[in-house]
Design an enzyme around this catalytic site. Structure first.
Site, PDB file in Angstrom:
ATOM      1  N   LYS A  13      54.430 -40.036 -30.244  1.00 25.33           N
ATOM      2  CA  LYS A  13      53.876 -41.166 -31.012  1.00 25.33           C
ATOM      3  C   LYS A  13      52.603 -40.751 -31.745  1.00 25.33           C
ATOM      4  CE  LYS A  13      53.277 -44.084 -27.537  1.00 25.33           C
ATOM      5  NZ  LYS A  13      53.753 -43.275 -26.420  1.00 25.33           N
ATOM      6  N   ARG A  88      51.471 -52.272 -24.575  1.00 24.42           N
ATOM      7  CA  ARG A  88      52.178 -51.573 -23.500  1.00 24.42           C
ATOM      8  C   ARG A  88      52.671 -52.526 -22.420  1.00 24.42           C
ATOM      9  NH1 ARG A  88      49.288 -46.251 -24.232  1.00 24.42           N
ATOM     10  NH2 ARG A  88      50.228 -44.719 -22.865  1.00 24.42           N
ATOM     11  N   ARG A 161      44.747 -32.433 -21.896  1.00 25.85           N
ATOM     12  CA  ARG A 161      44.264 -33.700 -21.356  1.00 25.85           C
ATOM     13  C   ARG A 161      44.372 -33.705 -19.836  1.00 25.85           C
ATOM     14  NH1 ARG A 161      47.190 -38.479 -24.608  1.00 25.85           N
ATOM     15  NH2 ARG A 161      47.295 -39.303 -22.506  1.00 25.85           N
TER      16      ARG A 161
HETATM   17  P1  AMP Z   1      47.833 -42.443 -24.173  1.00 27.43           P
HETATM   18  O1  AMP Z   1      46.856 -41.542 -24.857  1.00 27.43           O
HETATM   19  O2  AMP Z   1      48.409 -43.488 -25.086  1.00 27.43           O
HETATM   20  O3  AMP Z   1      48.882 -41.687 -23.414  1.00 27.43           O
HETATM   21  O4  AMP Z   1      46.984 -43.265 -23.093  1.00 27.43           O
HETATM   22  C1  AMP Z   1      46.297 -42.616 -22.053  1.00 27.43           C
HETATM   23  C2  AMP Z   1      45.957 -43.620 -20.966  1.00 27.43           C
HETATM   24  O5  AMP Z   1      45.091 -44.642 -21.497  1.00 27.43           O
HETATM   25  C3  AMP Z   1      47.135 -44.384 -20.372  1.00 27.43           C
HETATM   26  O6  AMP Z   1      47.791 -43.652 -19.342  1.00 27.43           O
HETATM   27  C4  AMP Z   1      46.446 -45.632 -19.834  1.00 27.43           C
HETATM   28  O7  AMP Z   1      45.736 -45.363 -18.642  1.00 27.43           O
HETATM   29  C5  AMP Z   1      45.408 -45.899 -20.925  1.00 27.43           C
HETATM   30  N1  AMP Z   1      45.947 -46.774 -21.990  1.00 27.43           N
HETATM   31  C6  AMP Z   1      46.143 -46.451 -23.300  1.00 27.43           C
HETATM   32  N2  AMP Z   1      46.639 -47.481 -23.979  1.00 27.43           N
HETATM   33  C7  AMP Z   1      46.761 -48.503 -23.103  1.00 27.43           C
HETATM   34  C8  AMP Z   1      47.249 -49.836 -23.195  1.00 27.43           C
HETATM   35  N3  AMP Z   1      47.710 -50.336 -24.352  1.00 27.43           N
HETATM   36  N4  AMP Z   1      47.230 -50.594 -22.074  1.00 27.43           N
HETATM   37  C9  AMP Z   1      46.760 -50.121 -20.910  1.00 27.43           C
HETATM   38  N5  AMP Z   1      46.318 -48.868 -20.740  1.00 27.43           N
HETATM   39  C10 AMP Z   1      46.313 -48.052 -21.818  1.00 27.43           C
END
Ligand code: AMP
Length: 225
Positions: A13, A88, A161
């Site tokens: 994404k 999400r 990460r």
């Molecule tokens: P990502 O970079 O999108 O994989 O997000 C990394 C982490 O941030 C996720 O595993 C969640 O802990 C948190 N996170 C990001 N977006 C959301 C969201 N929309 N709702 C809740 N937690 C989020």
């Protein structure tokens, strides 16, 4: 152009959001990136979010919804935006519906990038490397940098990460299946032909080509490229 990108963690994404952001000259709004910045800067949001993120759990809905409310009201979102990693949960999706009504805008497409092959997801996440300076995303096999572990654009040393390890990714996937998967039906029902499913096993370029074909088929003329 206003887009929502759905799909499991690691499916691409972020990579697709960056390509589309360039093509349409609209901002990528990644809640994950915003939260990582907040953690780095040790803001009150960052302090609250860190524990959830490290464990691969979702940050509470109210924190995320407030974050998005502020962000969508920024002037750079006037021409459009790409939501990457939000919503999400069903509650977040419903809050977004209220918010877009309030600010009188419409989402053009919900792009769902998905695959049933969880091995692809785990290997994409495990091999993902990021430039800490510009945020460019690499993969040690599929999209390696030209110089060993250095960003092609600014030569910064690439990082992995903290939550991109195999144990946390399995947890993030479990959370995805339990809490985010119901959004597919939500958007299929509410957005009908504006809900677009693309095979996430394809390369980033092929996913992008498919998206443009589908956008064109739906009459999108607003190309900045
Ligand atoms: P990502 O970079 O999108 O994989 O997000 C990394 C982490 O941030 C996720 O595993 C969640 O802990 C948190 N996170 C990001 N977006 C959301 C969201 N929309 N709702 C809740 N937690 C989020």
């Amino acid at each position: 152009m206003r887009l929502i990108l759905l799909g499991p963690p690691g499916i691409g994404k972020g990579t697709q959001a960056k390509i589309l952001s360039r093509q349409f000259s609209i901002p990528q709004i990644s809640t994950g990136d915003m939260l990582r910045d907040a953690v780095k800067e040790k803001t009150s949001l960052g302090i609250q979010a860190k524990e959830y993120m490290d464990a691969g759990k979702l940050v509470p809905d109210d924190l995320i919804i407030n974050l998005i409310k502020d962000r969508l009201n920024n002037s750079d979102c006037k021409r459009g935006f790409i939501l990457d990693g939000f919503p999400r949960t069903l509650l977040q999706a419903e809050a977004l519906e209220s918010l877009i009504k309030e600010i009188n805008i419409k989402i053009d497409f919900v792009v769902d990038i998905d695959t049933e092959n969880t091995d692809i997801i785990v290997s994409r996440v495990a091999g993902r490397r990021i430039c800490p300076v510009c945020g460019r995303i690499y993969h040690i096999q599929n999209m390696p940098p030209k110089r060993d572990n250095r960003c092609d654009d600014d030569n910064a040393e690439l990082i992995q990460r903290k939550d991109d390890n195999e144990e946390t990714i399995r947890n993030r996937l479990k959370v995805y299946y339990e809490q985010t998967l119901p959004l597919k039906d939500f958007y299929k029902k509410h957005y009908e032909s504006k809900y677009i499913l693309v095979d996430g096993a394809l390369s980033a370029d092929s996913v992008n080509d498919k998206l443009h074909t589908m956008f064109k088929a739906q009459g999108v003329r607003d190309y900045s490229v």
